[in-house]
Design an enzyme around this catalytic site. Structure first.
Site, PDB file in Angstrom:
ATOM      1  CE1 TYR A  31      -4.454   0.656  10.024  1.00 14.24           C
ATOM      2  CE2 TYR A  31      -3.721  -1.594   9.646  1.00 14.24           C
ATOM      3  CZ  TYR A  31      -3.459  -0.238   9.690  1.00 14.24           C
ATOM      4  OH  TYR A  31      -2.202   0.237   9.405  1.00 14.24           O
TER       5      TYR A  31
ATOM      6  CD  GLU B 239       0.920  -1.364   9.674  1.00 12.79           C
ATOM      7  OE1 GLU B 239      -0.206  -1.411   9.126  1.00 12.79           O
ATOM      8  OE2 GLU B 239       1.974  -1.631   9.081  1.00 12.79           O
TER       9      GLU B 239
ATOM     10  CG  ASP C  91      -1.879   1.077   1.351  1.00 19.90           C
ATOM     11  OD1 ASP C  91      -2.404   1.494   0.313  1.00 19.90           O
ATOM     12  OD2 ASP C  91      -2.109   1.550   2.487  1.00 19.90           O
TER      13      ASP C  91
ATOM     14  CD  GLU D 169      -0.435  -5.890   7.232  1.00 17.93           C
ATOM     15  OE1 GLU D 169      -0.985  -5.970   6.129  1.00 17.93           O
ATOM     16  OE2 GLU D 169      -0.878  -5.184   8.163  1.00 17.93           O
TER      17      GLU D 169
HETATM   18  C1  GCB Z   1      -1.380  -2.359   6.677  1.00 17.45           C
HETATM   19  C2  GCB Z   1      -0.078  -2.253   5.993  1.00 17.45           C
HETATM   20  C3  GCB Z   1       0.243  -0.848   5.554  1.00 17.45           C
HETATM   21  C4  GCB Z   1      -1.010  -0.176   5.010  1.00 17.45           C
HETATM   22  C5  GCB Z   1      -2.045  -0.133   6.101  1.00 17.45           C
HETATM   23  C6  GCB Z   1      -3.358   0.512   5.647  1.00 17.45           C
HETATM   24  O1  GCB Z   1      -1.685  -3.294   7.349  1.00 17.45           O
HETATM   25  O2  GCB Z   1       0.976  -2.776   6.748  1.00 17.45           O
HETATM   26  O3  GCB Z   1       1.243  -0.892   4.592  1.00 17.45           O
HETATM   27  O4  GCB Z   1      -0.751   1.102   4.534  1.00 17.45           O
HETATM   28  O5  GCB Z   1      -2.334  -1.436   6.513  1.00 17.45           O
HETATM   29  O6  GCB Z   1      -3.532   1.692   5.811  1.00 17.45           O
HETATM   30  O7  GCB Z   1      -4.182  -0.210   5.105  1.00 17.45           O
END
Ligand code: GCB
Length: 685
Positions: A534, A570, A226, A481
């Site tokens: 997330y 994250e 990403d 990941e």
């Molecule tokens: C993740 C990735 C990261 C992305 C992020 C996102 O898990 O490690 O590279 O930018 O999520 O914002 O989706």
């Protein structure tokens, strides 16, 4: 390539004919653990050849450094024929002779966002070129080196039409002795072919496929990670000299006792071609200078090029806000002397190299990560090297701004997600006491094959070789990941981690995992388990009341299964700067504030368990991604905008990070942390 690699010890044993074992016995060595590990279940995998040399170029009384940064010329090759330039030998002449459009191209910078046309999405090779002078004086008794700090993804380099070196895997340095290729006291031409294509065996992986466009078939690069696959000469290009016989590499490890005794174990390597002259090293003078330039300890080493310095009352290296004077660095100065020609004359200085060194101990257990004996709680960010126009090009103004923001917000750490960051940023981190989780470029890897494993190991080997002397590095991250729940991952990661552990130089191994604890095949091999999740963004969008339980349960499940310290690497949510909504609605600034606040609640519950050792926001700043319908101009999960201004959540995070620093390390709070509200409401911090 005319590069004679002579390990220091061999050289000296030959010259002095010393009794090697007697000398080795006298000097305590860091044990080389590399032979202790059974490495592979894959018979066919080649262990990467250890990287040699590559010391960061520094001026000294024996060395000169120049940068070849500035405006270069760029020519792109036909995307459907990326090797046309090799076939037509574009390197053998000025690029103008190709008849192609010449594009002025700054170095360092990504080439993608400089022009107004589709160079941004170019797939395949581009060619860079410039000329430079090499002084006449460099011809005598010296070597001339060319060093690239990063070309993404792979590069082939010619000097005056002759091949000098090649390299693949972006974000990592490479160099060559070009003394035999340059004309001294004259103009020289350097040509670089840079290829940005990612495939199933590159780190990271990608896929190039043919798309049917209105103008015919065209190659398109796709990838699952990403962030935008910026390419080009991303960091400085150095031209530098060393004496013929010179210090080619240095390794230090440090420890600090509870009584304040510092210990530095050092080893240097010497590279020397005699070139018809008899040059004999006689001794090595090692001096440790404090911040005021005073010699704290020195040692003359006549036998072997490794030893130990003991530093009474050492000034330790501490992270930011863990001590009033963080980031204390000594200067470790190595001077290599050779016998002079005249009998009565003193030995002559042959080479001098200085390395900034921070004295600190790092250790870990199943519950914690400790620095100088103190358990760490890491509070920081995942980041990107990314900015408008420059892409991933090194920019000192941006670097300085980013560190000012890190300190303003009270962070003490970041992860170099998802690739090695510039050497200049590592030096900054040392100086400012910002701890680094140092990550290799293996992001989202999938399809686990031996050839990929070789590249992956090589990326870790190169990363560790480059960064092992930085006090700021507190862990190596072997991947972000990876599809670690998939078939093949178990065998792959066992081999990868075994190899990495054999070269890990006193740091624990971690990774940022998004599989779950019941299916992941990687976590069992790590020292610290890191996960990305997330909550209330990719799942339960809009529901900030569904964070605390899910998060604490997940962290507990990683702990229960693997019994290791746990970090969240994250969390976050995309936020359009200036978009407001009351009550909070996803993408608004209010939503980001609410989402963070609920995470803080979960982290505080987890902190009580002691094995939860860090919280990292995704992301420090907004950044550019590939074009997709889920990204509005890029990823907007930044606490800061791409232009490095705070979103509303930055102020909340600042309160959190300073509150943690005060609670855990009794730091002084900045005066402007809160503003006056009324005489009846007191600032509880
Ligand atoms: C993740 C990735 C990261 C992305 C992020 C996102 O898990 O490690 O590279 O930018 O999520 O914002 O989706």
């Amino acid at each position: 390539m005319r590069w004679l690699w002579i390990p220091a010890t061999c050289l000296l044993f030959t010259i002095f004919n010393l009794n090697a074992s007697a000398v080795e016995d006298e000097i305590p060595l860091n044990p080389d653990k590399s032979k202790e590990y059974p490495l592979f279940e894959y018979g066919e995998v080649k262990i990467p050849t250890p990287t040699r040399g590559l010391l960061y170029p520094r001026d000294s009384e024996t060395r000169e450094v120049r940068r070849l940064d500035g405006m270069w010329r760029l020519v792109r090759s036909d995307p459907s024929d990326p090797l046309e330039g090799i076939r037509e030998k574009w390197f053998s002449n000025n690029l103008r002779k190709t008849g192609r459009q010449i594009i002025p191209m700054p170095v360092p910078a990504s080439y993608n966002d400089i022009t107004t046309d589709n160079l941004r999405d170019h797939v395949g090779t581009v060619w860079y070129e410039r000329t430079f002078f090499v002084p006449r004086s460099w011809k005598v008794n010296q070597r001339t080196w060319l060093r690239f700090s990063s070309v993404h993804y792979s590069a082939v380099v010619w000097i005056n039409g002759r091949n000098a070196t090649s390299h693949s895997i972006g974000h990592l340095p490479f160099e060559a002795d070009i003394s035999g290729l340059v004309s001294f006291g004259a103009e020289n031409r350097i040509t670089v072919m840079c290829d940005n294509r990612l495939g199933s065996r590159t780190i990271p992986q990608g896929l190039v496929y043919e798309a049917n466009t209105d103008h015919g078939s065209e190659p398109v690069q796709s990838y699952t990670f990403d962030f935008f696959n910026y390419a080009g000469i991303h960091r400085s290009v150095h031209l530098y000299t060393t004496p013929l016989l010179h210090i080619s590499d240095v390794k230090v490890t440090t420890q600090l006792t509870a009584e304040g005794l510092g210990r530095i174990d050092y080893r240097i390597w010497v590279d020397g071609s005699q070139e018809g002259r008899r040059i004999q090293p006689t001794h090595l003078l090692v001096q440790l200078r404090d911040r005021d330039g005073q010699v704290a300890v020195h040692q003359i080493n006549k036998a072997v090029y490794h030893g130990t310095l003991l530093v009474p009352n050492a000034n330790p290296w501490w992270p930011y806000l863990m001590h009033p004077d963080p980031g204390y660095l000594y200067d470790l100065q190595f001077e290599l002397y050779v016998a002079s020609n005249e009998e009565e004359e003193a030995d002559a200085l042959q080479d001098a190299y200085r390395l900034p060194v921070g004295i600190r101990s790092l250790s870990w257990s199943n519950d914690s990560l400790l620095l100088n004996g103190k358990p760490l709680y890491l509070r920081g960010f995942g980041r990107h090297e990314d900015s408008d126009i420059r892409g991933k090009g090194l920019d000192n103004a941006l670097l300085a701004r980013d560190f000012n923001l890190l300190k303003w917000i009270g962070a003490n750490a970041y992860r170099t997600s998802h690739y090695p960051y510039s050497e200049e940023s590592m030096q900054f981190a040392d100086k400012h006491g910002i701890m680094i989780i140092d990550e290799c470029p293996a992001v989202n890897i999938d399809i686990f094959e031996p050839q990929l494993l070789e590249q992956h190991m090589s990326s870790l080997e190169q990363l560790i070789h480059r960064d092992r002397n930085h006090p700021s590095v507190v862990a190596w991250s072997v991947a972000n990941e990876p599809r670690s729940h998939k078939q093949g991952a178990l065998k792959y990661f066992k081999s990868l981690v075994n190899f990495t552990r054999s070269i890990a130089d006193g740091r624990p191994l971690t990774a940022a995992i998004n599989a779950n604890s019941s299916t992941c095949h990687l976590a069992q091999f790590l020292d610290i388990v890191g996960f990305n999740r997330y909550n209330s963004w990719y799942q339960n969008s809009g529901r900030t009341d569904m964070i605390v339980n899910l998060l604490t349960n997940e962290a507990q499940s990683w702990r229960d299964k693997f019994g290791k310290p746990v970090i969240q690497f994250e969390y976050g949510g995309d936020t359009m700067e200036g978009m407001h909504s009351l009550p909070a609605f996803i993408w608004s600034e209010e939503y980001q504030v609410e989402l963070f606040s609920r995470h803080f609640k979960a982290f505080d519950e987890l902190r009580e368990k002691k094995w939860f050792i860090g919280e990292f926001v995704w992301n420090f700043a907004d950044f550019r991604t590939a074009q997709t319908i889920t990204r509005v101009g890029g990823n907007k999960k930044g606490v800061f905008t791409r232009n490095r201004q705070p979103k509303e959540v930055a102020h909340l995070l600042r309160l959190r990070y300073f509150a943690l620093a005060k609670e855990l390390d009794q730091c002084m709070l900045p005066r402007d942390l809160t503003v006056y509200i009324s005489k009846h409401i007191h600032n509880e911090l």
